[in-house]
Design an enzyme around this catalytic site. Sequence first.
Site, PDB file in Angstrom:
ATOM      1  N   CYS A 113     125.155  33.260   8.123  1.00 54.26           N
ATOM      2  CA  CYS A 113     126.043  34.307   8.616  1.00 54.26           C
ATOM      3  C   CYS A 113     126.193  35.424   7.576  1.00 54.26           C
ATOM      4  CB  CYS A 113     127.380  33.685   9.021  1.00 54.26           C
ATOM      5  SG  CYS A 113     128.342  34.672  10.177  1.00 54.26           S
ATOM      6  N   HIS A 114     127.394  35.601   6.991  1.00 52.01           N
ATOM      7  CA  HIS A 114     127.624  36.613   5.966  1.00 52.01           C
ATOM      8  C   HIS A 114     127.312  36.089   4.559  1.00 52.01           C
ATOM      9  CE1 HIS A 114     129.896  38.427   9.286  1.00 52.01           C
ATOM     10  NE2 HIS A 114     129.826  39.567   8.625  1.00 52.01           N
TER      11      HIS A 114
END
Length: 188
Positions: A113-114
Amino acid sequence: MPEKKLKNKTVAFLVTDGFEQVELTQPWEAIKDAGATVKLVSIESGKVKGVHHEKQGDQFDVDAVVGDVSASDFDALVLPGGVFNPDALRMNEEAVDFVRDFFKQHKPVAAICHGPWTLIEAGVVEGRRVTSWPSLRTDLQNAGATWVDEQCVCDQGLVTSRNPDDLPAFCEKAIEEIAEGKHAAQVP
């Protein structure tokens, strides 16, 4: 009883407040079930708090402070996402150095994800094929990575995925890479 592919392996999970909880808990359980010892590493001692998107999550006990451990203490690293977590980690010099050292030591790293924001700050994505949450695409490309929209990408021991929907593939590939161990081409 499942095969313990990761017996005698120790895996660090690096987070601070604001990590996407399922991106910690699902890989944590999968890697632990595969036989590894798992340790929660953070920038401060005490507890860290997860999130479920924009809602508050649970608190988790920190096993070690990043300034008190080294990549040499672990066989692999997992970087869960969430917006606030990697943004704070990339502003912490000890956390960035810790991440970079896994690459210097050719050890597997998995980021979802991030999570790759911290990889950008560590200067380890140039020339690599990666994926992430879509909003990081330009950041990763500007850092020299080739960004692709695939559920799980592996480039010389670096495993990346886009979001919680990709967790089954992410966990499976992370376990495979951790079981393989060091990757000669895994360099910063």
